[in-house]
Design a protein around this motif. Structure first.
Motif, PDB file in Angstrom:
ATOM      1  N   TYR A   1       3.944 -10.644  16.021  1.00  0.00           N
ATOM      2  CA  TYR A   1       4.953  -9.674  15.578  1.00  0.00           C
ATOM      3  C   TYR A   1       5.977  -9.371  16.651  1.00  0.00           C
ATOM      4  O   TYR A   1       6.762  -8.446  16.534  1.00  0.00           O
ATOM      5  CB  TYR A   1       4.261  -8.385  15.122  1.00  0.00           C
TER       6      TYR A   1
ATOM      7  N   LYS B   1      -0.848  -4.205   0.703  1.00  0.00           N
ATOM      8  CA  LYS B   1      -0.011  -4.477   1.874  1.00  0.00           C
ATOM      9  C   LYS B   1      -0.820  -4.721   3.144  1.00  0.00           C
ATOM     10  O   LYS B   1      -0.404  -5.500   4.004  1.00  0.00           O
ATOM     11  CB  LYS B   1       0.945  -3.281   2.116  1.00  0.00           C
TER      12      LYS B   1
ATOM     13  N   TYR C   1       4.673   2.871   7.795  1.00  0.00           N
ATOM     14  CA  TYR C   1       5.004   1.634   8.507  1.00  0.00           C
ATOM     15  C   TYR C   1       4.546   0.416   7.719  1.00  0.00           C
ATOM     16  O   TYR C   1       5.317  -0.520   7.483  1.00  0.00           O
ATOM     17  CB  TYR C   1       4.357   1.652   9.897  1.00  0.00           C
TER      18      TYR C   1
ATOM     19  N   ASN D   1       6.597  -0.248   4.643  1.00  0.00           N
ATOM     20  CA  ASN D   1       7.980  -0.662   4.890  1.00  0.00           C
ATOM     21  C   ASN D   1       8.105  -2.050   5.514  1.00  0.00           C
ATOM     22  O   ASN D   1       9.202  -2.524   5.747  1.00  0.00           O
ATOM     23  CB  ASN D   1       8.686   0.359   5.787  1.00  0.00           C
ATOM     24  N   GLN D   2       6.965  -2.673   5.814  1.00  0.00           N
ATOM     25  CA  GLN D   2       6.988  -3.999   6.422  1.00  0.00           C
ATOM     26  C   GLN D   2       6.452  -5.022   5.426  1.00  0.00           C
ATOM     27  O   GLN D   2       5.772  -4.654   4.469  1.00  0.00           O
ATOM     28  CB  GLN D   2       6.094  -4.027   7.680  1.00  0.00           C
TER      29      GLN D   2
ATOM     30  N   TYR E   1       1.454  -6.656   8.406  1.00  0.00           N
ATOM     31  CA  TYR E   1       1.777  -5.869   9.597  1.00  0.00           C
ATOM     32  C   TYR E   1       0.719  -4.831   9.963  1.00  0.00           C
ATOM     33  O   TYR E   1       0.806  -4.192  11.010  1.00  0.00           O
ATOM     34  CB  TYR E   1       3.165  -5.226   9.467  1.00  0.00           C
TER      35      TYR E   1
ATOM     36  N   ASN F   1      -0.533  -5.534  13.344  1.00  0.00           N
ATOM     37  CA  ASN F   1       0.346  -5.537  14.508  1.00  0.00           C
ATOM     38  C   ASN F   1      -0.071  -4.461  15.501  1.00  0.00           C
ATOM     39  O   ASN F   1       0.425  -3.337  15.482  1.00  0.00           O
ATOM     40  CB  ASN F   1       1.791  -5.317  14.075  1.00  0.00           C
TER      41      ASN F   1
ATOM     42  N   ASN G   1       2.167  -2.044  17.512  1.00  0.00           N
ATOM     43  CA  ASN G   1       2.696  -0.786  16.966  1.00  0.00           C
ATOM     44  C   ASN G   1       1.737   0.361  17.296  1.00  0.00           C
ATOM     45  O   ASN G   1       0.526   0.247  17.108  1.00  0.00           O
ATOM     46  CB  ASN G   1       2.844  -0.935  15.446  1.00  0.00           C
TER      47      ASN G   1
END
Lengths: 417, 259
Positions: A355, B64, B94, B97-98, B102, B105, B108
């Motif tokens: 990412y 998601k 988050y 919205n990705q 994600y 990730n 983050n």
């Protein structure tokens, strides 16, 4: 009645404690018939004051023994209290401890009384009673009695989760010195019986689904370290060979704790070398999980492990040409080899860098030991360096900036209090 | 910054996420009802937990983020920490919205915070699976009293149901004043009428024990001592593995606590 069982448990637990395996993982016995117990990833239910985990009820069936192995407390010439459990007593203890959530299961070993088969038969009775009469699906670790017949051993494999037989000493030479009645050949024979049967069952399982489980958590063995003068290279070489030949799940290393006045071994009162034991386990981990070949760590130039630093760091300092590793581009295998990065954090690095490029603060948050790793890696905001530091300079810097749990003891002794 | 006040429940939190999407609020301060004091300068939204809305967010988290990430989300919630509630809220925004994926990730800060807290809760769950000690009462009931750092009973329920399928048991959380009870078929949530503030020692007095209970407690304590290797004594490691706050619930350690 209760006085006698208390005494027996004390004697036979005390005699069994030198077997270090306490693993209760690697099996997947399910409680399907509304009976009791299951196995999974293993649970340490408690820890004794020596910091070792208590997962299984670890006992000997008896400490009567016909053998006279110099390194063993139960050796026939040792003047100690002897006791033996009945089949029912072991079953009752196991069930009642298990129902109270004290333990994950049973670890049953035994001294050899009369002969190997006679002993193995009694142990077999116990595991069969637990499985068939008590509907017990908890973990069972059974020691194979050296010299027991193939039939007996393979039948036991149908009820046990793990079986093990100890090499005792890292080399045949060492073993012969202290236990002339035992041999590595015998251990190989028993390990081979289980391995072959295991393969046979696995093949049958591909065709017939109902093939019973056979030693689902695999086999393990144990070596006592420091009783005889083998080098670390000898010890890990033996471990490597047995891992490969018998697909062992684990090899355990146990720092010798002097229990006799035998002049062939360290005297009573000598501290067990816990650092050495720790370094051996670290090497074992590097072999099994970090894809190191044993010869990369221990070879003729380096027959002993460095006691001051861990074997991975030691390897890195000897191989400066492999570094620095770019965290954002290197493959997983190379990231695993960086000192200060463990399995979990290596996986996180691989996951996270998809990412975006990783920076120092992110690496720190991911849980890598940045203090150690910084000298071996590059990431998005690594400071530009003109010249790489010499390995011996690095070694000193890392030692100065880190606090080893052994650092305060300059010798290989741990303080008792 | 808009302030969202929710009731502290899991579906309340998920509803808050739902509401923020409807209102297009991206910068939200999430507070739990009991701690909230009205601030005259900020816009405040009172969130009423709504099952249907929560359900949709819960489903969305699976789509998601995936099953595992969603499980972590729930585990982290059980920490009952105000700070983590905020992270969970921001995490959800988050992830939604990705593009999918994600939730892994770890670069983050919300993803990392949720994953780290989930890890802590998981560790406490595992500790409870290890440290729960049942006592057998006269009528055959196995009962245990615990006081976990996080609200982990919902997470350990399945483990104990699967393992102890043939015995009736109760696990009671002293701190949160509720327990779970298995009746050989199902697990129910229970609250008790005996004084919850009574210590385990006191509550023992009110429940008649199985005649063999004392024998097995003694045997276990003595086994625990016999299996220790004195030459390897390492109290630092011992306490690291078995922190003192758990000792009063562990039969093998309760005597050490009195010393």
């Amino acid at each position: 009645m209760s006085e006698r069982i208390r005494e027996k448990l004390q004697i036979l637990a005390d005699a069994a404690k030198y077997d270090v395996s306490c693993s209760s993982s690697g099996s997947d016995r399910k409680n399907t018939s509304k009976g009791i117990g299951d196995t999974g990833s293993g649970i340490c239910h408690s820890y004794t004051e020596d910091g070792r985990c208590v997962s299984l009820l670890k006992i000997l069936l008896t400490n009567h023994c016909i053998y006279d192995c110099a390194f063993c407390v139960s050796r026939s010439s040792n003047d100690i209290k002897r006791a033996a459990f009945t089949v029912e007593e072991v079953v009752e203890l196991t069930m009642n401890f298990y129902r109270r959530n004290y333990i994950e299961g049973l670890f049953l070993s035994s001294g050899i009384f009369k002969n190997a088969d006679f002993t193995m038969e009694r142990m077999l009775k116990i595991v069969k009673k637990l499985r068939l009469e008590e509907n017990f699906n908890g973990y069972i670790h059974l020691k194979t009695i050296p010299g027991a017949s193939e039939e007996m051993v393979t039948e036991a494999g149908l009820y046990a989760d793990r079986m093990s037989i100890n090499l005792e000493m890292p080399t045949e030479l060492g073993l012969k010195m202290l236990a002339p009645e035992k041999s590595h050949e015998e251990v190989k024979k028993e390990l081979g019986v289980i391995r072959n049967k295991f393969i046979q069952y696995a093949d049958e399982k591909k065709i017939i689904k109902s093939v019973p489980k056979f030693v689902p958590a695999g086999q393990s063995t144990q070596m006592v370290v420091g009783a005889t003068p083998e080098s670390d290279k000898d010890i890990m070489g033996t471990a490597d060979a047995y891992y490969k030949a018998f697909s062992l799940k684990r090899v355990y290393y146990s720092a010798y704790i002097p229990i006799s006045h035998d002049s062939r071994m360290p005297v009573i009162g000598t501290q067990p070398s816990l650092i050495r034991e720790n370094r051996l386990y670290q090497t074992d981990w590097l072999m099994r999980f970090y894809k190191f070949d044993v010869k990369e760590i221990l070879n003729d130039q380096h027959p002993h492990l460095d006691m001051e630093i861990d074997p991975k760091l030691s390897w890195a300092l000897r191989n400066p040409q492999a570094f620095p590793v770019d965290i954002n581009t290197a493959d997983y295998a190379m990231i695993l080899r960086v000192p200060g990065i463990g399995l979990r954090s290596a996986q996180k690095v691989i996951a996270a860098r998809q990412y975006g490029k990783l920076h120092i603060y992110q690496l720190k948050n991911l849980g890598i030991s940045y203090n150690k790793a910084q000298y071996f890696i590059r990431c998005a905001d690594s400071p530009f360096q003109l010249n790489e530091k010499e390995p011996h300079v690095l070694r000193r810097m890392i030692l100065q900036n880190s606090k080893s749990k052994y650092a305060r003891q300059p010798t290989n002794q741990l303080s008792l209090f | 910054m808009v302030i969202y006040v929710f009731d502290g429940t899991f579906s309340g939190l998920l509803t808050a996420v739902f509401e923020s999407f409807g209102r297009k609020h991206r910068q939200v301060k999430l507070v739990c009802g009991e701690h909230f004091e009205q601030d005259m300068f900020s816009e405040t939204v009172r969130v009423t937990a709504d099952k249907a809305k929560a359900e949709r967010v819960w489903e969305g988290l699976k789509t998601k983020g995936g099953k595992d990430a969603r499980k972590q989300f729930y585990s982290a919630f059980l920490s009952e920490s105000a700070e983590i509630f905020q992270h969970l809220f921001d995490y959800a925004l988050y992830v939604f919205n990705q593009p999918a994926g994600y939730a892994n990730n770890f670069g983050n800060s919300h993803v990392l915070a949720v994953s780290q807290m989930a890890q802590k809760v998981h560790r406490e769950k595992h500790r409870m699976e290890a440290f729960i000690r049942f006592q057998k009462s006269g009528n055959g009931l196995f009962f245990a009293v615990v006081s976990p750092d996080y609200n982990v009973l919902p997470l350990i329920l399945k483990h104990f149901k699967d393992r102890y399928a043939d015995q009736v048991w109760v696990i009671y959380d002293e701190r949160r004043k509720y327990g779970i009870h298995y009746d050989l078929h199902h697990v129910h949530e229970v609250t008790f009428d005996f004084k919850p503030e009574a210590s385990p020692e006191q509550s023992q007095v009110t429940i008649a024990m199985d005649e063999k209970e004392e024998l097995y407690t003694t045997l276990w304590k003595e086994y625990f001592k016999s299996t220790n290797i004195k030459e390897r004594k390492n109290m630092k490691l011992h306490i690291q593995h078995v922190p003192k706050r758990y000792w009063r619930y562990l039969v093998e350690k309760e005597d050490d606590l009195r010393v």
